[in-house]
Scaffold this motif. Structure first.
Motif, PDB file in Angstrom:
ATOM      1  N   LEU A 199     108.027  65.181  79.637  1.00  0.00           N
ATOM      2  CA  LEU A 199     108.914  64.131  79.864  1.00  0.00           C
ATOM      3  C   LEU A 199     109.679  63.172  78.397  1.00  0.00           C
ATOM      4  N   ALA A 200     108.318  63.734  77.391  1.00  0.00           N
ATOM      5  CA  ALA A 200     108.766  63.009  76.029  1.00  0.00           C
ATOM      6  C   ALA A 200     109.987  64.032  75.494  1.00  0.00           C
ATOM      7  N   PRO A 235     113.369  65.570  75.584  1.00  0.00           N
ATOM      8  CA  PRO A 235     114.828  65.436  76.141  1.00  0.00           C
ATOM      9  C   PRO A 235     115.153  67.237  76.926  1.00  0.00           C
ATOM     10  N   VAL A 236     114.438  68.644  76.736  1.00  0.00           N
ATOM     11  CA  VAL A 236     115.043  69.735  77.579  1.00  0.00           C
ATOM     12  C   VAL A 236     114.344  69.731  78.472  1.00  0.00           C
ATOM     13  N   TYR A 237     113.332  69.206  78.476  1.00  0.00           N
ATOM     14  CA  TYR A 237     112.612  69.234  79.533  1.00  0.00           C
ATOM     15  C   TYR A 237     112.320  68.340  80.580  1.00  0.00           C
ATOM     16  N   GLN A 238     112.498  67.277  80.171  1.00  0.00           N
ATOM     17  CA  GLN A 238     112.439  66.157  80.869  1.00  0.00           C
ATOM     18  C   GLN A 238     112.999  66.020  82.306  1.00  0.00           C
ATOM     19  N   TYR A 239     114.564  66.170  82.385  1.00  0.00           N
ATOM     20  CA  TYR A 239     114.614  66.327  84.208  1.00  0.00           C
ATOM     21  C   TYR A 239     114.120  67.393  85.078  1.00  0.00           C
ATOM     22  N   HIS A 240     113.998  68.518  84.348  1.00  0.00           N
ATOM     23  CA  HIS A 240     112.928  70.200  85.411  1.00  0.00           C
ATOM     24  C   HIS A 240     111.551  69.000  85.805  1.00  0.00           C
ATOM     25  N   VAL A 241     111.204  68.667  84.819  1.00  0.00           N
ATOM     26  CA  VAL A 241     109.868  68.039  85.191  1.00  0.00           C
ATOM     27  C   VAL A 241     109.346  67.131  85.736  1.00  0.00           C
ATOM     28  N   LEU A 242     110.339  66.035  85.257  1.00  0.00           N
ATOM     29  CA  LEU A 242     110.327  65.229  86.919  1.00  0.00           C
ATOM     30  C   LEU A 242     110.956  65.567  87.881  1.00  0.00           C
ATOM     31  N   LEU A 243     111.691  66.381  88.000  1.00  0.00           N
ATOM     32  CA  LEU A 243     112.130  66.646  89.746  1.00  0.00           C
ATOM     33  C   LEU A 243     110.685  67.722  90.029  1.00  0.00           C
ATOM     34  N   GLY A 244     110.005  68.108  89.128  1.00  0.00           N
ATOM     35  CA  GLY A 244     108.948  69.157  89.843  1.00  0.00           C
ATOM     36  C   GLY A 244     107.799  67.779  89.909  1.00  0.00           C
ATOM     37  N   LEU A 245     107.736  66.545  89.304  1.00  0.00           N
ATOM     38  CA  LEU A 245     106.919  66.319  89.581  1.00  0.00           C
ATOM     39  C   LEU A 245     107.561  64.654  90.640  1.00  0.00           C
ATOM     40  N   THR A 246     108.635  64.934  91.270  1.00  0.00           N
ATOM     41  CA  THR A 246     109.082  63.955  91.890  1.00  0.00           C
ATOM     42  C   THR A 246     108.288  64.112  92.889  1.00  0.00           C
ATOM     43  N   VAL A 247     108.228  65.856  93.902  1.00  0.00           N
ATOM     44  CA  VAL A 247     107.660  66.056  94.934  1.00  0.00           C
ATOM     45  C   VAL A 247     105.941  66.269  95.144  1.00  0.00           C
ATOM     46  N   GLN A 307      98.707  59.124  88.509  1.00  0.00           N
ATOM     47  CA  GLN A 307      98.765  58.323  87.116  1.00  0.00           C
ATOM     48  C   GLN A 307      99.156  58.584  85.526  1.00  0.00           C
ATOM     49  N   SER A 308      99.282  59.731  86.186  1.00  0.00           N
ATOM     50  CA  SER A 308      99.606  60.420  84.695  1.00  0.00           C
ATOM     51  C   SER A 308     100.855  59.988  84.774  1.00  0.00           C
ATOM     52  N   LEU A 309     101.994  59.798  85.690  1.00  0.00           N
ATOM     53  CA  LEU A 309     103.630  58.963  85.005  1.00  0.00           C
ATOM     54  C   LEU A 309     103.137  58.178  84.829  1.00  0.00           C
ATOM     55  N   PHE A 310     102.339  57.102  85.369  1.00  0.00           N
ATOM     56  CA  PHE A 310     102.557  55.404  85.471  1.00  0.00           C
ATOM     57  C   PHE A 310     101.995  55.430  83.279  1.00  0.00           C
ATOM     58  N   ASP A 311     101.216  56.014  83.304  1.00  0.00           N
ATOM     59  CA  ASP A 311     100.448  56.637  81.491  1.00  0.00           C
ATOM     60  C   ASP A 311     101.669  56.520  80.619  1.00  0.00           C
ATOM     61  N   TYR A 312     102.863  57.248  80.970  1.00  0.00           N
ATOM     62  CA  TYR A 312     103.951  57.826  80.220  1.00  0.00           C
ATOM     63  C   TYR A 312     104.977  56.616  79.831  1.00  0.00           C
ATOM     64  N   MET A 313     104.669  55.804  80.902  1.00  0.00           N
ATOM     65  CA  MET A 313     105.655  55.171  81.792  1.00  0.00           C
ATOM     66  C   MET A 313     105.103  53.625  80.547  1.00  0.00           C
ATOM     67  N   LYS A 314     104.080  53.661  80.756  1.00  0.00           N
ATOM     68  CA  LYS A 314     103.210  52.718  79.641  1.00  0.00           C
ATOM     69  C   LYS A 314     103.789  52.949  78.606  1.00  0.00           C
ATOM     70  N   ARG A 315     103.817  54.396  77.929  1.00  0.00           N
ATOM     71  CA  ARG A 315     104.100  54.870  76.437  1.00  0.00           C
ATOM     72  C   ARG A 315     105.319  54.027  75.989  1.00  0.00           C
ATOM     73  N   ILE A 316     106.390  54.368  76.507  1.00  0.00           N
ATOM     74  CA  ILE A 316     107.449  54.010  76.608  1.00  0.00           C
ATOM     75  C   ILE A 316     107.689  52.614  76.696  1.00  0.00           C
ATOM     76  N   GLN A 317     107.487  51.483  77.542  1.00  0.00           N
ATOM     77  CA  GLN A 317     108.049  50.097  77.534  1.00  0.00           C
ATOM     78  C   GLN A 317     108.627  49.779  76.364  1.00  0.00           C
ATOM     79  N   MET A 324     113.486  54.466  77.399  1.00  0.00           N
ATOM     80  CA  MET A 324     113.298  53.930  78.606  1.00  0.00           C
ATOM     81  C   MET A 324     114.712  54.525  79.342  1.00  0.00           C
ATOM     82  N   GLU A 325     115.786  53.906  78.480  1.00  0.00           N
ATOM     83  CA  GLU A 325     117.690  54.580  79.062  1.00  0.00           C
ATOM     84  C   GLU A 325     117.338  55.715  79.265  1.00  0.00           C
ATOM     85  N   GLY A 326     117.209  57.378  78.231  1.00  0.00           N
ATOM     86  CA  GLY A 326     116.680  57.857  78.544  1.00  0.00           C
ATOM     87  C   GLY A 326     116.368  58.808  79.750  1.00  0.00           C
ATOM     88  N   PHE A 327     114.921  57.907  80.342  1.00  0.00           N
ATOM     89  CA  PHE A 327     114.632  58.103  81.766  1.00  0.00           C
ATOM     90  C   PHE A 327     115.156  57.440  82.771  1.00  0.00           C
TER      91      PHE A 327
END
Length: 890
Positions: free
Chosen positions: A703-704, A706-718, A733-743, A749-752
């Motif tokens: 997710l960090a 940029p090229v992969y962010q959209y597709h990985v987030l789409l996969g993680l959603t389901v 849990q992995s998604l929340f850990d990533y969100m904590k790191r970019i707070q 955050m804006e990009g995400f």
């Protein structure tokens, strides 16, 4: 005792349905029998002199194994003493003999013990009568129960020395039959217990008799035990035979090549049936004493076996055994098989045709190795017989030729073509081609269990046939034949039957290069049409899967030439359309009553993308452009973040294969250095993509990038919004850990958030993504992932999110979607500004929803929201609001 026996007889226990009663009856009757005869050890019994294993082995090494070491001969004179045997004994023995045929093993076992105990106290003549009666159990009128009980009793008599050497000649033939006893009953067979008990008899005899007594039967026993140890269908029987063989090698010391065979066929080695048939048996057949009996056993007992798996294994074993006895196979075995291959018995016909094919192929390979023609082993009569099989079988089967006929004859065609049979220009080739085409056309009428086998065997037969009989000496194809074959196969791709599309897709994928030359574009276009999802064939996932597999196979067949013609090679003119076809397969999320059938297409597309990319990079890497490589890696990353373990694991494996490929490296992989750090080469083998706990912490690190962010987030959603508990837990849990790191990083955050909104926009009303996305947003809001925006008035992110959510549930009747949206609206209340009023208004609409469940859920969640964010309502009104929410029967 006579009184008790009479009472017992009157109970008629043998007619009882209770197994325990019958067993206790056997025990009682034998104890009563023992009271009628003197408690003495029979002086006539056979005693083996030396029971020491060490002395046996010493005797072998000194070369005197055929001499008796010590002999305790039965003293005939001492047994002259006459004594009366009461009449009741006949009744007791009769009951025990009947008990040997009982339907339950424990009753038979008890009866066998009783026979042994009582026979040991009888005079020699009467004991011999018992043995004679016992041998009557082994007739073909008797059931498998009688054979099993008889074997147990023989082993018991042998152990006690009550089976004199004079009787061994009568007993051994019976035991050899019992070792191969296998009777068909309905859809299965009986007899594994009989074979197991026969091994026990051989084990008991090895301990009971002097080596010299068994010398005349050694070859028969050793061959029978070896055959049982490697060719029996049941693992228990193979292990029992191996144990009996081991006992004979140790106690008798006369088995030929005993130690070598024992090492190859020990308890663990015989555990795997395929290994026994295809490897262990070939090693053992290297010893000349065993070669012919093993081949004969396969021909007599296994190629006509009721279990098709055994028939197929037996024919493969015959292929492997052919080099051990080529002349015997050609002169004796093939002439025996040819009549069976066109005979009336369906099982024997199936096995015999496969065996003819396998043996012929093995003989051809032998002839090639020795620079001879195949006719060195096969005479004209054999060649004619092999040629006739196809016609005879088709005529005999008439309209019932599906399944067994297609499977076996396609296999025969493949092996005869590989064997380079001298049939070039013969009308039989047209017959073979017709049968291959007909088998592919008949796939819809064939049961699903064998459909894949028939498809595979027909395609393999087609490849072998084309390579052998359709190519000229100049390496070219006959233009008329090529035109007819390719045009016909492409037209079949448009069939309304899914299975016909599958069969002919794979057939096109299997065509050799000389038949595709000049027709490549036409074939690829035909396959491309059936990879596209249309309303008419939306559930034809298997056809799309097989078409994608075929595209990759064709690319590998024709090869790569950058500046070549697009009718002959993969080149710069057609590489982009080929990739477009394969990439369309990765977006196939079709579902039907079978579930996510699009998964099969995605899996095939990923494999084909890998194969084509590796082919190009090894030949002409410049044909892979940056855009295509980015698309491939992004789609693979998305699949590697999705919820179904099997497809996630496949995507992860392909992703790492492309990333770590070195001969040469694949160009234009985005963020290669970062990917190498996230997925080090040393760990690529050990990373278990199937385990959510291992896969998601790695994949969320993308997710960090940029090229992969959209597709990985789409996969993680389901995955995060899915239903599977373990997948949900670890992905969230992995998604929340990533969100904590970019707070603390506003730009990240804006990009995400932008990417998240784009995923939502692109999949609005696409329930496969939007429903889990609402669930994921609910969890993210509850976990405070967007807390840094709550301090800003009217931040654009929550406003946009609110608008999208409102749009998503408009006129929706999907309970799961509506319930997820309630949580999102309640979470959005934490943001400051004008939006709060809109959110509350939306929640009040849901409180008045036509569905009672939605009204109830909304009330409950709004109540919790007001307790959590108490500043939403004027404190003076809060108690009244909470009372209305909690006390109303929504």
């Amino acid at each position: 005792a006579p009184t008790v026996l009479e009472c017992l007889d009157n109970c008629r226990l043998s007619e009882s349905n209770q197994m325990v009663l019958r067993k206790l009856g056997m025990k009682l009757v034998q104890r009563l029998g023992l009271t009628f005869v003197k408690p003495k050890v029979a002086k006539w019994r056979y005693q083996r002199g030396c029971r020491s294993l060490a002395a046996n082995l010493q005797a072998q090494s000194s070369g005197v194994q055929n001499q008796k070491i010590t002999t305790v001969a039965a003293d005939e004179a001492a047994d002259e003493e006459e004594y009366d045997i009461p009449g009741e004994i006949e009744n007791v023995v009769e009951q025990l003999l009947v008990g040997l045929k009982d339907k339950d093993t424990i009753v038979r076992w008890s009866a066998a013990k009783g026979i042994g105990r009582i026979t040991g106290r009888l005079p020699k003549e009467l004991a011999d009568d018992v043995v004679g009666s016992l041998l009557d159990c082994f007739s073909f009128q008797e059931t498998d129960n009688a054979w099993h009980g008889g074997c147990l009793a023989l082993a018991e008599l042998g152990r006690r020395g009550l089976l004199l050497p004079s009787r061994i000649a009568d007993v051994i033939p019976v035991i050899l039959k019992a070792l191969t006893y296998d009777e068909k009953r309905g859809a299965c067979s009986v007899g594994s217990n009989v074979r197991d008990a026969a091994c026990y008899v051989c084990w008991a005899f090895a301990r009971a008799y002097e080596p010299s007594e068994l010398i005349p039967f050694i070859n028969q026993i050793s061959s029978a035990l070896v055959i049982a140890a490697v060719y029996d269908r049941d693992v228990n029987c193979r292990r029992a035979a191996s144990a009996a063989f081991q006992e004979n090698v140790g106690r008798q010391g006369t088995f030929p090549h005993g130690i070598e065979i024992l090492t190859a066929a020990d308890y663990f080695a015989v555990g795997n049936r395929a290994n026994c048939y295809l490897t262990t048996s070939v090693y053992i057949a290297g010893f000349p004493e065993y070669t012919q009996p093993m081949i004969d056993h396969l021909i007599n007992m296994k190629i006509n076996h009721w279990d098709s798996v055994i028939r197929e294994l037996a024919t493969k074993a015959l292929h492997n055994l052919t080099p051990r006895a080529p002349e015997y196979m050609a002169d004796v075995v093939l002439p025996r098989l040819l009549p069976l291959s066109v005979g009336p018995d369906l099982h024997a016909r199936h096995g015999a045709i496969l065996a003819c094919a396998e043996i012929t192929w093995a003989l051809c390979k032998l002839a090639e190795e020795n620079n001879r023609s195949v006719t060195h082993y096969l005479n004209d009569k054999a060649l004619e017989g092999l040629k006739q099989i196809h016609q005879e079988v088709c005529v005999k089967c008439k309209y019932n030729i599906y399944q067994i006929c297609f499977l076996t004859v396609c296999n025969l065609i493949e092996k005869l073509s590989l064997s380079k049979m001298p049939f070039r220009g013969d009308p039989i080739i047209g017959g073979w081609q017709w049968l291959i085409n007909d088998s592919l056309r008949s796939l819809p009428h064939i049961s699903s269990t064998v459909r894949q086998h028939i498809k595979d065997s027909a395609v393999a037969a087609l490849t072998a046939l084309c390579n052998e009989y359709y190519i000229s000496e100049q390496g070219e194809a006959d233009p008329a034949l090529q035109d007819e074959l390719v045009t016909q196969y492409i037209s079949e791709l448009q069939s309304p039957e899914e299975m016909i599309r599958c069969g002919f897709s794979l057939a096109l994928g299997a065509l050799p290069r000389f038949l595709l030359k000049g027709r490549l574009q036409q074939v690829l276009e035909g396959l491309k049409k059936i990879t596209l999802v249309s309303s008419a064939d939306v559930s034809f996932a298997e056809a799309r899967r097989d078409a994608l597999i075929a595209v990759a196979k064709i690319c590998q067949t024709v090869g790569v030439k950058g500046d070549g013609s697009q009718e002959e090679y993969v080149c710069k003119d057609n590489v982009t359309p080929i990739y477009a076809t394969l990439l369309s397969g990765v977006t196939d999320y079709t579902t039907d009553s079978r579930g996510d059938v699009g998964g099969w297409v995605r899996e095939a597309a990923m494999t084909s993308l890998m194969e084509v990319t590796l082919l190009l990079v090894q030949k002409e890497a410049e044909l892979i452009n940056a855009n295509i490589c980015r698309q491939i890696m992004c789609w693979l990353a998305q699949q590697a973040a999705e919820k179904i373990d099997k497809f996630r694991a496949h995507a992860g494996s392909v992703f790492l294969t492309l990333l770590h490929f070195d001969h040469p490296p694949i160009p234009h992989i985005p963020h290669r250095e970062e990917l190498e750090m996230i997925f080090p080469r040393s760990e690529s083998e050990t990373l278990n993509w199937n385990a959510s706990s291992e896969a998601f912490p790695r994949i969320t690190q993308l997710l960090a990038l940029p090229v992969y962010q959209y597709h990985v987030l789409l996969g993680l959603t389901v995955s995060v919004g899915g239903l599977t508990e373990t997948t949900l837990r670890y992905s969230a849990q992995s998604l929340f850990d990533y969100m904590k790191r970019i707070q603390s990083d506003p730009s990240a955050m804006e990009g995400f958030c932008e990417t998240l909104l784009k995923v939502f926009e692109d999949n609005l009303r696409n329930d496969r993504v939007s429903v889990p996305l609402l669930t994921m947003l609910d969890q993210m809001l509850a976990n405070g992932c967007f807390e840094i925006f709550t301090t800003q008035e009217n931040h654009p992110f929550p406003l946009k999110l609110f608008t999208l959510c409102k749009e998503e549930i408009k006129k929706s009747k999907d309970i799961r979607k509506l319930r997820s949206s309630i949580g999102v609206f309640c979470g959005l209340i934490q943001f400051q500004g004008d939006m709060r009023e809109k959110v509350l208004f939306q929640l009040f609409l849901l409180l008045c929803h036509p569905f009672p469940l939605i009204r109830k859920t909304t009330a409950s969640q709004v109540y919790e929201m007001l307790i959590t964010y108490s500043d939403v309502v004027d404190p003076a009104l809060l108690d009244e609001v909470l009372t209305i929410l909690s006390d109303t029967n929504w």
